[in-house]
Design a protein around this motif. Structure first.
Motif, PDB file in Angstrom:
ATOM      1  N   ASP A  40     -27.586  53.958 -35.272  1.00  0.00           N
ATOM      2  CA  ASP A  40     -26.774  54.788 -34.384  1.00  0.00           C
ATOM      3  C   ASP A  40     -25.377  55.055 -34.930  1.00  0.00           C
ATOM      4  OD1 ASP A  40     -26.000  52.117 -34.133  1.00  0.00           O
ATOM      5  OD2 ASP A  40     -25.304  52.411 -32.078  1.00  0.00           O
ATOM      6  N   GLU A  41     -25.080  54.597 -36.124  1.00  0.00           N
ATOM      7  CA  GLU A  41     -23.738  54.715 -36.698  1.00  0.00           C
ATOM      8  C   GLU A  41     -23.686  55.842 -37.737  1.00  0.00           C
ATOM      9  OE1 GLU A  41     -20.099  54.570 -37.141  1.00  0.00           O
ATOM     10  OE2 GLU A  41     -20.855  52.992 -35.843  1.00  0.00           O
ATOM     11  N   PRO A  42     -22.972  56.930 -37.461  1.00  0.00           N
ATOM     12  CA  PRO A  42     -22.968  58.094 -38.354  1.00  0.00           C
ATOM     13  C   PRO A  42     -22.231  57.907 -39.682  1.00  0.00           C
ATOM     14  CG  PRO A  42     -21.527  58.466 -36.479  1.00  0.00           C
ATOM     15  CD  PRO A  42     -22.216  57.164 -36.239  1.00  0.00           C
ATOM     16  N   ARG A  43     -21.299  56.966 -39.736  1.00  0.00           N
ATOM     17  CA  ARG A  43     -20.484  56.878 -40.953  1.00  0.00           C
ATOM     18  C   ARG A  43     -21.284  56.510 -42.187  1.00  0.00           C
ATOM     19  NH1 ARG A  43     -16.906  51.410 -40.169  1.00  0.00           N
ATOM     20  NH2 ARG A  43     -18.597  50.213 -39.277  1.00  0.00           N
ATOM     21  N   TRP A  44     -22.402  55.809 -42.038  1.00  0.00           N
ATOM     22  CA  TRP A  44     -23.176  55.418 -43.212  1.00  0.00           C
ATOM     23  C   TRP A  44     -23.902  56.621 -43.806  1.00  0.00           C
ATOM     24  CZ3 TRP A  44     -20.829  51.512 -44.722  1.00  0.00           C
ATOM     25  CH2 TRP A  44     -20.325  50.579 -43.823  1.00  0.00           C
ATOM     26  N   SER A  45     -24.440  57.487 -42.977  1.00  0.00           N
ATOM     27  CA  SER A  45     -25.055  58.725 -43.480  1.00  0.00           C
ATOM     28  C   SER A  45     -23.990  59.615 -44.110  1.00  0.00           C
ATOM     29  CB  SER A  45     -25.735  59.486 -42.347  1.00  0.00           C
ATOM     30  OG  SER A  45     -26.789  58.739 -41.817  1.00  0.00           O
ATOM     31  N   HIS A  46     -22.834  59.671 -43.492  1.00  0.00           N
ATOM     32  CA  HIS A  46     -21.719  60.470 -43.985  1.00  0.00           C
ATOM     33  C   HIS A  46     -21.306  59.984 -45.385  1.00  0.00           C
ATOM     34  CE1 HIS A  46     -17.369  62.022 -43.019  1.00  0.00           C
ATOM     35  NE2 HIS A  46     -17.691  62.194 -44.280  1.00  0.00           N
ATOM     36  N   ARG A  47     -21.088  58.699 -45.518  1.00  0.00           N
ATOM     37  CA  ARG A  47     -20.672  58.145 -46.807  1.00  0.00           C
ATOM     38  C   ARG A  47     -21.755  58.280 -47.868  1.00  0.00           C
ATOM     39  NH1 ARG A  47     -17.631  52.636 -44.779  1.00  0.00           N
ATOM     40  NH2 ARG A  47     -15.931  53.701 -43.703  1.00  0.00           N
ATOM     41  N   ARG A  48     -23.007  58.092 -47.451  1.00  0.00           N
ATOM     42  CA  ARG A  48     -24.112  58.270 -48.400  1.00  0.00           C
ATOM     43  C   ARG A  48     -24.162  59.712 -48.880  1.00  0.00           C
ATOM     44  NH1 ARG A  48     -29.030  59.074 -46.503  1.00  0.00           N
ATOM     45  NH2 ARG A  48     -30.678  59.230 -47.993  1.00  0.00           N
ATOM     46  N   GLY A  49     -23.948  60.661 -47.972  1.00  0.00           N
ATOM     47  CA  GLY A  49     -23.901  62.071 -48.345  1.00  0.00           C
ATOM     48  C   GLY A  49     -22.776  62.355 -49.324  1.00  0.00           C
ATOM     49  N   ASP A  50     -21.616  61.751 -49.091  1.00  0.00           N
ATOM     50  CA  ASP A  50     -20.488  61.929 -50.014  1.00  0.00           C
ATOM     51  C   ASP A  50     -20.837  61.428 -51.418  1.00  0.00           C
ATOM     52  OD1 ASP A  50     -18.937  63.008 -47.980  1.00  0.00           O
ATOM     53  OD2 ASP A  50     -17.797  61.150 -47.644  1.00  0.00           O
ATOM     54  N   LEU A  51     -21.488  60.263 -51.484  1.00  0.00           N
ATOM     55  CA  LEU A  51     -21.863  59.717 -52.788  1.00  0.00           C
ATOM     56  C   LEU A  51     -22.914  60.593 -53.468  1.00  0.00           C
ATOM     57  CD1 LEU A  51     -21.607  57.501 -54.905  1.00  0.00           C
ATOM     58  CD2 LEU A  51     -23.291  56.165 -53.611  1.00  0.00           C
ATOM     59  N   LEU A  52     -23.888  61.036 -52.719  1.00  0.00           N
ATOM     60  CA  LEU A  52     -24.920  61.916 -53.283  1.00  0.00           C
ATOM     61  C   LEU A  52     -24.304  63.223 -53.782  1.00  0.00           C
ATOM     62  CD1 LEU A  52     -27.656  61.256 -50.604  1.00  0.00           C
ATOM     63  CD2 LEU A  52     -27.890  60.770 -53.058  1.00  0.00           C
ATOM     64  N   GLN A  53     -23.374  63.759 -53.036  1.00  0.00           N
ATOM     65  CA  GLN A  53     -22.677  64.983 -53.440  1.00  0.00           C
ATOM     66  C   GLN A  53     -21.925  64.748 -54.751  1.00  0.00           C
ATOM     67  OE1 GLN A  53     -22.824  67.838 -51.692  1.00  0.00           O
ATOM     68  NE2 GLN A  53     -21.230  69.030 -52.648  1.00  0.00           N
ATOM     69  N   ARG A  54     -21.256  63.604 -54.832  1.00  0.00           N
ATOM     70  CA  ARG A  54     -20.464  63.268 -56.013  1.00  0.00           C
ATOM     71  C   ARG A  54     -21.311  63.176 -57.280  1.00  0.00           C
ATOM     72  NH1 ARG A  54     -17.917  57.605 -56.039  1.00  0.00           N
ATOM     73  NH2 ARG A  54     -18.980  57.222 -57.983  1.00  0.00           N
ATOM     74  N   ILE A  55     -22.558  62.708 -57.157  1.00  0.00           N
ATOM     75  CA  ILE A  55     -23.399  62.569 -58.346  1.00  0.00           C
ATOM     76  C   ILE A  55     -24.288  63.791 -58.579  1.00  0.00           C
ATOM     77  CG2 ILE A  55     -23.351  60.064 -58.285  1.00  0.00           C
ATOM     78  CD1 ILE A  55     -26.242  60.139 -57.184  1.00  0.00           C
ATOM     79  N   GLY A  56     -24.088  64.827 -57.777  1.00  0.00           N
ATOM     80  CA  GLY A  56     -24.791  66.084 -58.007  1.00  0.00           C
ATOM     81  C   GLY A  56     -26.123  66.235 -57.308  1.00  0.00           C
ATOM     82  N   ARG A  57     -26.486  65.315 -56.435  1.00  0.00           N
ATOM     83  CA  ARG A  57     -27.746  65.421 -55.685  1.00  0.00           C
ATOM     84  C   ARG A  57     -27.466  66.118 -54.365  1.00  0.00           C
ATOM     85  NH1 ARG A  57     -30.388  59.581 -55.872  1.00  0.00           N
ATOM     86  NH2 ARG A  57     -31.595  60.538 -54.206  1.00  0.00           N
ATOM     87  N   LYS A  58     -27.179  67.407 -54.479  1.00  0.00           N
ATOM     88  CA  LYS A  58     -26.709  68.192 -53.337  1.00  0.00           C
ATOM     89  C   LYS A  58     -27.743  68.317 -52.217  1.00  0.00           C
ATOM     90  CE  LYS A  58     -23.396  70.666 -56.185  1.00  0.00           C
ATOM     91  NZ  LYS A  58     -22.449  69.598 -56.118  1.00  0.00           N
ATOM     92  N   ALA A  59     -28.996  68.504 -52.569  1.00  0.00           N
ATOM     93  CA  ALA A  59     -30.035  68.638 -51.538  1.00  0.00           C
ATOM     94  C   ALA A  59     -30.150  67.359 -50.719  1.00  0.00           C
ATOM     95  CB  ALA A  59     -31.371  68.989 -52.170  1.00  0.00           C
ATOM     96  N   ASP A  60     -30.096  66.216 -51.387  1.00  0.00           N
ATOM     97  CA  ASP A  60     -30.147  64.944 -50.677  1.00  0.00           C
ATOM     98  C   ASP A  60     -28.880  64.728 -49.852  1.00  0.00           C
ATOM     99  OD1 ASP A  60     -32.668  64.257 -51.692  1.00  0.00           O
ATOM    100  OD2 ASP A  60     -31.794  63.355 -53.488  1.00  0.00           O
ATOM    101  N   ALA A  61     -27.749  65.179 -50.384  1.00  0.00           N
ATOM    102  CA  ALA A  61     -26.482  65.062 -49.656  1.00  0.00           C
ATOM    103  C   ALA A  61     -26.551  65.854 -48.352  1.00  0.00           C
ATOM    104  CB  ALA A  61     -25.318  65.545 -50.521  1.00  0.00           C
ATOM    105  N   VAL A  62     -27.135  67.028 -48.397  1.00  0.00           N
ATOM    106  CA  VAL A  62     -27.259  67.862 -47.192  1.00  0.00           C
ATOM    107  C   VAL A  62     -28.078  67.138 -46.129  1.00  0.00           C
ATOM    108  CG1 VAL A  62     -28.295  69.976 -46.264  1.00  0.00           C
ATOM    109  CG2 VAL A  62     -26.928  70.070 -48.341  1.00  0.00           C
TER     110      VAL A  62
END
Length: 116
Positions: A40-62
């Protein structure tokens, strides 16, 4: 007076070490474990998305950002949900898919037209 440590305390410590050492795959695995324990905690998905975005895995980040949008909105953090939706909507993957299939499509459409 004594506060019991949360069930994710150890995982968060491991995550911190993995991020500092730039062990990205380990960090991503830890984010997933924490997300499962704190569903139920959104910050973990948010942070995971940021990390995925940073390494170029944009589809997974979305996908991670979409989950964060849903969770932020469910908790009443509408401004934060709108900001996350904006990040996900800027992605090239998001532009190529049908907006009606997205859980964010109704959220973003209403916001663009100035709906309350």
């Amino acid at each position: 007076m004594f506060k019991r440590p949360s069930k994710t305390t150890h995982l968060r410590a491991q995550l911190s070490k993995a991020l500092k050492a730039e062990r990205i795959n380990e960090a991503l695995d830890l984010y997933e474990l924490i997300e499962k324990q704190r569903a139920d905690e959104p910050r973990w998905s948010h942070r995971r998305g940021d990390l995925l975005q940073r390494i170029g895995r944009k589809a997974d980040a979305v996908l991670a950002y979409e989950r964060a949008v849903e969770l932020y909105a469910a908790k009443g953090f509408v401004a934060r949900a709108a900001a996350m939706a904006k990040l996900a909507l800027r992605s090239p993957r998001r532009q190529r898919t049908s907006s009606s299939a997205s859980p964010m499509s109704s959220f973003s459409k209403g916001r663009r037209r100035g709906s309350p």
